[in-house]
Design a protein around this motif. Structure first.
Motif, PDB file in Angstrom:
ATOM      1  N   LEU A  41      -0.709   4.166   0.391  1.00 28.16           N
ATOM      2  CA  LEU A  41      -1.939   3.403   0.603  1.00 28.16           C
ATOM      3  C   LEU A  41      -1.789   2.011  -0.002  1.00 28.16           C
ATOM      4  CD1 LEU A  41      -4.664   6.098  -0.218  1.00 28.16           C
ATOM      5  CD2 LEU A  41      -3.736   5.457   2.008  1.00 28.16           C
ATOM      6  N   HIS A  42      -2.192   1.001   0.774  1.00 23.10           N
ATOM      7  CA  HIS A  42      -2.147  -0.372   0.286  1.00 23.10           C
ATOM      8  C   HIS A  42      -3.253  -0.569  -0.749  1.00 23.10           C
ATOM      9  CE1 HIS A  42      -2.595  -4.800   0.469  1.00 23.10           C
ATOM     10  NE2 HIS A  42      -1.286  -4.772   0.711  1.00 23.10           N
ATOM     11  N   PHE A  93      -8.253   0.405   6.856  1.00 23.42           N
ATOM     12  CA  PHE A  93      -7.565   1.515   7.509  1.00 23.42           C
ATOM     13  C   PHE A  93      -7.594   1.357   9.028  1.00 23.42           C
ATOM     14  CE2 PHE A  93      -8.612   3.388   3.424  1.00 23.42           C
ATOM     15  CZ  PHE A  93      -7.505   4.170   3.127  1.00 23.42           C
ATOM     16  N   GLY A 114      -1.053  10.201  -1.531  1.00 27.08           N
ATOM     17  CA  GLY A 114      -0.652   9.614  -0.259  1.00 27.08           C
ATOM     18  C   GLY A 114       0.854   9.565  -0.114  1.00 27.08           C
ATOM     19  N   MET A 140      -5.364  11.922   3.877  1.00 30.06           N
ATOM     20  CA  MET A 140      -6.059  10.651   4.062  1.00 30.06           C
ATOM     21  C   MET A 140      -5.657   9.967   5.366  1.00 30.06           C
ATOM     22  SD  MET A 140      -8.216   8.381   2.904  1.00 30.06           S
ATOM     23  CE  MET A 140      -8.441   8.760   1.161  1.00 30.06           C
ATOM     24  N   ALA A 141      -4.370   9.843   5.593  1.00 30.47           N
ATOM     25  CA  ALA A 141      -3.900   9.104   6.769  1.00 30.47           C
ATOM     26  C   ALA A 141      -4.379   9.757   8.062  1.00 30.47           C
ATOM     27  CB  ALA A 141      -2.380   8.990   6.749  1.00 30.47           C
ATOM     28  N   LYS A 190      -8.343   9.513   8.412  1.00 29.83           N
ATOM     29  CA  LYS A 190      -8.794   8.164   8.733  1.00 29.83           C
ATOM     30  C   LYS A 190      -8.386   7.782  10.151  1.00 29.83           C
ATOM     31  CE  LYS A 190     -10.629   5.338   6.927  1.00 29.83           C
ATOM     32  NZ  LYS A 190     -12.088   4.985   6.987  1.00 29.83           N
ATOM     33  N   TYR A 201      -3.218   7.172  -4.453  1.00 30.22           N
ATOM     34  CA  TYR A 201      -1.951   6.580  -4.030  1.00 30.22           C
ATOM     35  C   TYR A 201      -0.816   7.593  -4.151  1.00 30.22           C
ATOM     36  CZ  TYR A 201       2.219   3.654  -4.013  1.00 30.22           C
ATOM     37  OH  TYR A 201       3.453   3.131  -3.732  1.00 30.22           O
ATOM     38  N   GLN A 207      -6.669  -0.914   0.599  1.00 36.19           N
ATOM     39  CA  GLN A 207      -7.281   0.326   1.053  1.00 36.19           C
ATOM     40  C   GLN A 207      -7.845   1.131  -0.114  1.00 36.19           C
ATOM     41  OE1 GLN A 207      -3.719   1.738   3.083  1.00 36.19           O
ATOM     42  NE2 GLN A 207      -4.600   1.252   5.083  1.00 36.19           N
ATOM     43  N   LEU A 208      -7.141   1.149  -1.220  1.00 37.49           N
ATOM     44  CA  LEU A 208      -7.611   1.876  -2.394  1.00 37.49           C
ATOM     45  C   LEU A 208      -8.911   1.280  -2.927  1.00 37.49           C
ATOM     46  CD1 LEU A 208      -4.136   2.272  -4.091  1.00 37.49           C
ATOM     47  CD2 LEU A 208      -5.495   4.139  -3.135  1.00 37.49           C
ATOM     48  N   LEU A 223     -11.800   2.082  -0.544  1.00 37.92           N
ATOM     49  CA  LEU A 223     -12.301   3.446  -0.675  1.00 37.92           C
ATOM     50  C   LEU A 223     -13.281   3.577  -1.830  1.00 37.92           C
ATOM     51  CD1 LEU A 223      -9.007   5.483  -0.118  1.00 37.92           C
ATOM     52  CD2 LEU A 223     -11.053   5.616   1.328  1.00 37.92           C
ATOM     53  N   TRP A 257      -4.996  -5.053   6.956  1.00 38.94           N
ATOM     54  CA  TRP A 257      -5.721  -5.358   5.724  1.00 38.94           C
ATOM     55  C   TRP A 257      -5.847  -6.860   5.484  1.00 38.94           C
ATOM     56  CZ3 TRP A 257      -2.639  -8.185   2.598  1.00 38.94           C
ATOM     57  CH2 TRP A 257      -1.253  -7.997   2.692  1.00 38.94           C
TER      58      TRP A 257
END
Length: 441
Positions: A348-349, A20, A341, A306-307, A310, A338, A352-353, A356, A24
């Motif tokens: 979310l990529h 994040f 998001g 989330m975005a 973070k 996801y 990233q998932l 987490l 990535w």
């Protein structure tokens, strides 16, 4: 830790940073033909298989194209709600009164508590979860049952007595004095034993008087190395209730802070409807926020930002929140994160998932020096994912272009069939250790 030496071969995923906070592709290290060396329960080496020699006497397991990665870490769960997961049709407060409290009242029976603890860990391990942070009930027996079962399995696990002295049935209420003395005794009995950690646990402000919150804040001040967990800003009705119960508080977070229950080792579940002041204060102290996406949709709580959080630099972990959450699977939980998001305008990529569910959760537990990544020196709690576990997934990845394209279908459509193997402290779990269908209860 002691144990045999193992070499695991397959695809490997290791993180060198937060995807994040940086690109990535610069912090997620993938080896398409990688290896992990395990010695004495710890990860001794990770890298390309061709570069890692096999130590004398090591057992070699070749997983082919399966993905070897850190085991999943569920940062917020209610193991006593295992038997009532997927209960129909209520908002939070009615759901607690109708389903949760009657079920939790059964945990004064230590035999029942041990039965459900064993069932919970079977289900969690079956879905690749190697560490859980659970609420128990107000009964000390429920804490003992969870820790006894986790200790027997060699797990790194966390829980604490759930303290409530109002707005709950008599069978579940304690007092400020009992909340303190029970929690202190349990903490002194279990905290730091093997791989276990005690968590000071006021359920949430509506079920604790200011006097009880004071008592638990005092206990945390006496044992600052412990985690503290509670709920924060889950639903709009709950927030209104908190305002009525604490009319002098600045906001929901202030009902905790006024009693010494805000800090870096605090875990605040949900945190959906935060005010700007609450966000700033949580970020300032370095607290841990825990995203519970299947619960947020199942109970209709709202969309976690989330975005935005973070981007502020908040520490965030991921959790099933069973039984408010509707699945024991961290894969399903990632899929729900996801989807939420997307509703909030940000996809979310997959890196990233997965971060987490491993590194992110380990960080909020202050356990990232022990678990949560495929890194040398960490404890060898691992999950091996079959990336072609169902016909639907297999036909999709036949068209995949690149690693992440082949992983994402398992995140979105995978379940316990995707869990090829689970390793705990360098020991492979037998199938019967984490497959409830192999047992009769």
């Amino acid at each position: 830790m002691t144990g045999k030496t193992h070499v695991l071969r397959g695809q490997t995923l290791q993180y060198t940073g937060d995807p994040f906070a940086q690109p990535w592709d610069s912090c997620a290290q993938i080896e398409r033909r990688g290896a992990v060396v395990i010695e004495n329960g710890l990860i001794a080496a990770v890298g390309p298989a061709e570069d890692l020699s096999v130590p004398p006497g090591a057992t070699v397991t070749d997983y082919g194209d399966d993905l070897i990665m850190a085991g999943f870490i569920d940062a917020h769960v209610h193991y006593p709600q295992t038997a009532m997961i997927a209960s129909w049709g209520k908002r939070l407060i009615d759901w607690l009164n109708t389903y949760t409290f009657p079920e939790e009242a059964r945990f004064n029976d230590s035999t029942y508590a041990r039965k459900i603890a064993a069932r919970y860990f079977d289900l969690a391990l079956g879905h690749g979860t190697t560490t859980s942070v659970s609420y128990a009930t107000s009964h000390p027996e429920s804490v003992d049952a969870y820790f006894e079962e986790a200790k027997r399995r060699g797990l790194r696990a966390f829980t604490g007595k759930t303290c409530m002295d109002r707005n709950a049935p008599d069978s579940l209420r304690d007092t400020p004095e009992r909340a303190y003395t029970d929690s202190k005794r349990l903490l002194e009995t279990w905290h730091g034993v093997d791989r276990l950690g005690y968590v000071i646990t006021p359920r949430f402000s509506p079920t604790s008087t200011p006097e009880q919150l004071d008592a638990l804040g005092a206990l945390w001040a006496e044992h600052p190395d412990c985690l503290m967990q509670t709920h924060l800003s889950e639903q709009s009705e709950e927030i209104a209730w908190v305002k009525d119960l604490y009319p002098d508080a600045t906001d929901y977070l202030d009902t905790y802070e006024a009693h010494g229950l805000v800090g870096a080792r605090g875990l605040y579940g949900h945190a959906i409807h935060l005010t700007p002041r609450e966000k700033d204060r949580l970020q300032e102290v370095g607290a841990g926020l825990v995203h519970c996406p299947t619960s947020n949709t199942f109970i209709g709580s709202g969309v976690f930002d989330m975005a935005g959080l973070k981007q502020m630099g908040q520490r965030i972990g991921l959790a099933t929140d069973t039984g408010g959450g509707s699945s024991f699977s961290m894969l399903r939980t990632m899929a729900a994160a996801y989807e939420l998001g997307q509703l909030n305008g940000g996809a979310l990529h997959p890196s990233q998932l997965l971060w987490l569910a491993t590194c992110g959760s380990a960080q909020v537990l202050h356990a990232d020096h022990q678990i949560g990544n495929l890194s040398k020196g960490l404890e060898a709690d691992l999950v091996v994912l079959n990336l072609s576990s169902t016909a639907a997934i297999a036909q999709r990845i036949a068209e995949a272009e690149g690693f992440w394209d082949s992983v994402f279908p398992t995140i979105m459509m995978g379940d316990d069939r995707a869990i090829r193997d689970v390793w705990i402290a360098g020991n492979r779990c037998d199938q019967q250790d984490f497959d409830p269908s192999s047992k009769t209860q």
